[in-house]
Motif scaffolding. Sequence first.
Motif, PDB file in Angstrom:
ATOM      1  N   PHE B  30      14.541 -44.174  -4.578  1.00 39.62           N
ATOM      2  CA  PHE B  30      13.413 -44.897  -3.979  1.00 39.62           C
ATOM      3  C   PHE B  30      12.128 -44.633  -4.765  1.00 39.62           C
ATOM      4  O   PHE B  30      11.381 -45.539  -5.116  1.00 39.62           O
ATOM      5  N   LEU B  31      11.926 -43.348  -5.060  1.00 36.60           N
ATOM      6  CA  LEU B  31      10.716 -42.969  -5.788  1.00 36.60           C
ATOM      7  C   LEU B  31      10.728 -43.575  -7.193  1.00 36.60           C
ATOM      8  O   LEU B  31       9.724 -44.104  -7.666  1.00 36.60           O
ATOM      9  N   MET B  35       8.088 -46.296  -8.646  1.00 37.27           N
ATOM     10  CA  MET B  35       7.322 -46.122  -9.884  1.00 37.27           C
ATOM     11  C   MET B  35       7.633 -47.210 -10.901  1.00 37.27           C
ATOM     12  O   MET B  35       7.032 -47.252 -11.959  1.00 37.27           O
ATOM     13  N   GLY B  36       8.607 -48.053 -10.577  1.00 44.17           N
ATOM     14  CA  GLY B  36       8.941 -49.144 -11.477  1.00 44.17           C
ATOM     15  C   GLY B  36       9.710 -48.695 -12.710  1.00 44.17           C
ATOM     16  O   GLY B  36       9.687 -49.361 -13.744  1.00 44.17           O
ATOM     17  N   GLY B  44      16.528 -37.744 -13.868  1.00 42.34           N
ATOM     18  CA  GLY B  44      15.350 -37.033 -14.356  1.00 42.34           C
ATOM     19  C   GLY B  44      14.389 -36.716 -13.233  1.00 42.34           C
ATOM     20  O   GLY B  44      13.838 -35.621 -13.149  1.00 42.34           O
ATOM     21  N   VAL B  45      14.196 -37.677 -12.336  1.00 42.54           N
ATOM     22  CA  VAL B  45      13.308 -37.468 -11.189  1.00 42.54           C
ATOM     23  C   VAL B  45      13.845 -36.335 -10.319  1.00 42.54           C
ATOM     24  O   VAL B  45      13.097 -35.448  -9.897  1.00 42.54           O
ATOM     25  N   VAL B 209       4.856 -37.150 -10.362  1.00 41.29           N
ATOM     26  CA  VAL B 209       6.226 -37.079 -10.896  1.00 41.29           C
ATOM     27  C   VAL B 209       6.331 -37.864 -12.208  1.00 41.29           C
ATOM     28  O   VAL B 209       6.949 -37.414 -13.171  1.00 41.29           O
ATOM     29  N   ASN B 210       5.704 -39.007 -12.227  1.00 40.68           N
ATOM     30  CA  ASN B 210       5.663 -39.815 -13.437  1.00 40.68           C
ATOM     31  C   ASN B 210       5.163 -38.975 -14.616  1.00 40.68           C
ATOM     32  O   ASN B 210       5.723 -38.997 -15.711  1.00 40.68           O
TER      33      ASN B 210
END
Lengths: 547, 316
Positions: B30-31, B35-36, B44-45, B209-210
């Motif tokens: 979802f995250l 973030m697209g 990775g997230v 996070v990005n």
Amino acid sequence: MSKRITIDPMTRLEGHLRIEVEVSDGKVVNAWSSGQMFRGIEIILQGRDPRDAHHFVQRSCGVCTYVHSLSSVRAVEDAAGIDIPENAKLVRRLLHGAQFMHDHIVHFYHLHALDWVDVVSALKADPKKTAKLANNVSKAPWGGTAYYKSVQDRLKTFVDSGQLGILKNAYWGHSAYKLPPEANLIASAHYIEALRLQAKTARLHAIFGGKNPHPQSLVVGGVSSVKDLSPDRIAEFQYIWKESQDFVRNVYIPDILAVASFYKDWGGIGGTSNFLAWGDFAQNGKEPDSYLMPRGFIKDRDLENPRQVDTEKVAEHVKRSWYEGSTARHPYEGETKPTPGDYEPDDGKYSWIKAPRYDTESSEVGPLSRVLVAYANGQPQVKKAVEDVLKQLDVPASALFSTLGRTAARGIETLVIGEAMDGWINDLVANVKKGDKKVCQEFEMPDEAMGYGLNDVPRGALGHWIQIKNKKVDRYQYVVPPTWNFGPRCAEGKLGPVEESLIGTPIADPKKPLEVLRTVHSFDPCIACAVHMIDPDSNEVYQVRAT
Amino acid sequence: MDKEKKEEAFYKRLAEKGVTRRDFMKFCTFLTATMGLSASHVSGVAEVFAAPAKRPPVIWLHFAECTGCSEAFLRTMYPWVDELVLEVLSVEYHETIMAAAGHQAEENLQSALKKYDGEFICVCEGAISTKQDGVYGKIGGHTFLEVAKEVCPRAKAVIAIGQCACYGGVQAAAPNPGGYKGVGEALEMKTINIPGCPPNPINIVGTIVNYLLLGKMPSLDTAGRPLFAYGKTVHDQCPRRSHFEMGEFAPSIGSKEAEMGWCLYKLGCRGPMTYNNCPTAKFNDGTSWPVEAGHPCIGCSEPAFWDYMSPFYQPM
């Protein structure tokens, strides 16, 4: 020899606060409380649509979110003579109850607990003994040796990383910390559990308010969330209410009692003399007669003779605040001419906060005031809860007038208000079942009118006053809890409640004034809304007549 | 603890909370989508949350604000805020949650500045008074302006959280008595802006996070907002949109038509002028958002919305 200690920034609160105390022979002998910021929201409201005001004032505080919005729409409704629908009353009351629940839990665990709990000491706890102790004091649904071991490991990993983050450089190891390592570990675990619970409790606002912080469903005339008066939405609300109230019953209250049992001496420290409550939670809609938390005033700690409240007896002093003049005035006839200047606590001006007085006395507001007024008036739920706490801790009623009493009162009213919410949910269900879905009353904005909205909100007595001219805001004024509690000295030199409460506090180490933090935090400081009413350049004079 | 062990401990803790690895991956997906980023970034997230080598230092400053943005941050779920604070980030200074006070708090700020000079992420909440040298807001005897000037230029990146830090906020509304400005404008520097009153915590977390994931901040629009969250209007993503197309407008707040999901445009909704992801991300673990609660959007993520979008109940 006496020594001045300044704590600035005071942390674990909303806003910018400076506290200064003078210590002599290991005790506080003098104290000054100073608000360090102003924003000017009342000026900004002038000339705007009265229906917009609640959006602006809600941004006074994001910790006690919702409450300013509530008092604001009530002030406009009073001015316009609007009687809102039953559903709107119930939804507002439920949102207000949810705010108490959320706010008080966050205050105890995240803003106040570290004054009593030494997280570093928790690393020395025996997880097995901790689990046993936890079984004795709390009915928490989690626990056991493995659980406490995992919490301890987690803290240990954090500390060993060398990046102490938010725990760095606090007063760990201070001699005023009295909990054994095992109790510290329980409290640390509950700090984390409560951090998670509050995110869920906040969903109560999102259900009928769209979001939290700053729910967006109040409107002048009622509420907007008609779509959410559905069986599944109300059930969702009830489910989260139950989880939160179970936490209050089984964790929050037992934790207060457990921590307090190690700090009974704080039942004799940090008290004030006079207590004011506007009261709130109209059980059958009749105000103020049916308030769950009644309106009243207690003078000189005299619980035998609770007094009626007369709003005409409120006066605001500015002699020691950064405003011109020295005459005490009724807030609605008052004038505000700001004179920003140096910080001069000894004989000059030293705060952006004014000094309100009730019947010439400085008066504490907030949970302790509400609980004392309710107790003195024989409110049955509060009376029982207070007596249970006094009995369990084996302390006399006089111990209520203290830092400990203030912190216990916050828990007591969370319990009482939380229990009452169950009934309001049922009332909402019954009303919707009847086929009543009306949430908003149409109205015509009057050309000229004035009105006010009073509430008692988590931090104390709150009032918003509005004057409308040409259908626009002409004058707007709000008198908020931290103004009462954190205000400076008045013209007669009488100390503000927080200042008074600090006198006599023992200080073990002037370089680490942990004891001062305890009492200041027990008032749940929230300062941004206390200072909101001036225009430094135009030096405009504000006059709002009393209603 | 090595990385693998840390990861294992992380999942164990999740499991103890009744959160399965699957739930967690769902959140990460979802995250990542919010973030697209492409699906290849999901693992990775997850790694960012599970096992950072060294927790990146964050200095969080409060100026003229209501703390609603910090409160919004506390509402984050999966990851919970305790995980962000204990395992993902190293929050060196944050007046609302830090244990230290007074001199010790100031010491923490100074030592973090020294230790992490040029490395830390600076999160700013609140506006800065610029009138009369900013005398109207002080921390530890220094004006907000002085504090910001000392800290912000030394950060690796400055993230302005909320309408106040981004564009001045409520205290900057006309006549702006205290001369309040957003951080970027007050300091004449570039900031990453996460506006909203308050912003959705998913967008705060997503931006951080990005950065942790890609080592850079996300791409921004001309108002400094990450495109992943603020790339589309509220109107374009609104579930009431089809009623707009049909010309079905609720005549009043709380009306039967509003209950049926008709468009709130004629009640003052600012959705068509407002860039934000409220309709898709929603607030408080996807519980709701203002338009779902029957209230028109007030445009709180647009620059100067308090003046630009009000009176709120008059149609555009």
